[in-house]
Design an enzyme around this catalytic site. Structure first.
Site, PDB file in Angstrom:
ATOM      1  N   ASN A  92       0.791  -1.227   0.000  1.00  0.00           N
ATOM      2  CA  ASN A  92       0.000   0.000   0.000  1.00  0.00           C
ATOM      3  C   ASN A  92       0.829   1.287   0.000  1.00  0.00           C
ATOM      4  OD1 ASN A  92       0.895  -0.304   2.586  1.00  0.00           O
ATOM      5  ND2 ASN A  92      -1.044   0.126   3.588  1.00  0.00           N
ATOM      6  N   CYS A  93       2.130   1.183  -0.124  1.00  0.00           N
ATOM      7  CA  CYS A  93       3.018   2.350  -0.160  1.00  0.00           C
ATOM      8  C   CYS A  93       2.883   3.079  -1.504  1.00  0.00           C
ATOM      9  CB  CYS A  93       4.460   1.880   0.051  1.00  0.00           C
ATOM     10  SG  CYS A  93       5.706   3.140  -0.247  1.00  0.00           S
ATOM     11  N   ASP A  94       2.724   4.404  -1.460  1.00  0.00           N
ATOM     12  CA  ASP A  94       2.578   5.191  -2.690  1.00  0.00           C
ATOM     13  C   ASP A  94       3.808   5.113  -3.583  1.00  0.00           C
ATOM     14  OD1 ASP A  94       0.003   5.949  -2.027  1.00  0.00           O
ATOM     15  OD2 ASP A  94       0.622   7.862  -1.131  1.00  0.00           O
TER      16      ASP A  94
END
Length: 114
Positions: A9-11
């Site tokens: 879920n890290c941009d």
């Protein structure tokens, strides 16, 4: 084979994955949380690049650490911290058979992986 290491879920991970897909470059994604974290792999990264490059001091997890945990970090204590808190590993780490990139920089990816 190219492997992108990080957290789903890290941009920044999303940007890196999107870049590989836009370039039609096959890669494998390794999520530290879902797939685990190999201590020997991490230890070799720390030995080669130093904890200062691998440990992400800008993230919430690091900032929330008690001051005594942040003081006097070296490769050994960084290894313990990163094994306990994989979210503190700089993202992404992209590794091929012949090269590695830490963080996301399109120009670096183009020269190393395209």
């Amino acid at each position: 084979m190219i492997t992108v290491f990080g957290i789903k879920n890290c941009d920044t991970i999303k940007k890196a994955r999107k870049w590989f897909e836009s370039q039609n470059i096959d890669y494998q994604f390794h999520d530290y949380r879902a797939d685990g974290l190999d201590q020997d792999w991490l230890k070799s990264l720390l030995a080669e690049h130093g904890w200062e490059i691998i440990l992400n001091k800008k993230g919430t997890t690091y900032r929330q650490l008690p001051e005594d945990k942040k003081a006097n970090i070296d490769n050994e204590s960084a290894l313990a911290l990163l094994m306990e808190h994989p979210a503190m590993i700089k993202r992404p780490i992209v590794q091929s058979e012949s090269d590695i990139a830490i963080g996301f920089k399109e120009s670096e990816y183009a020269s190393k992986f395209a």
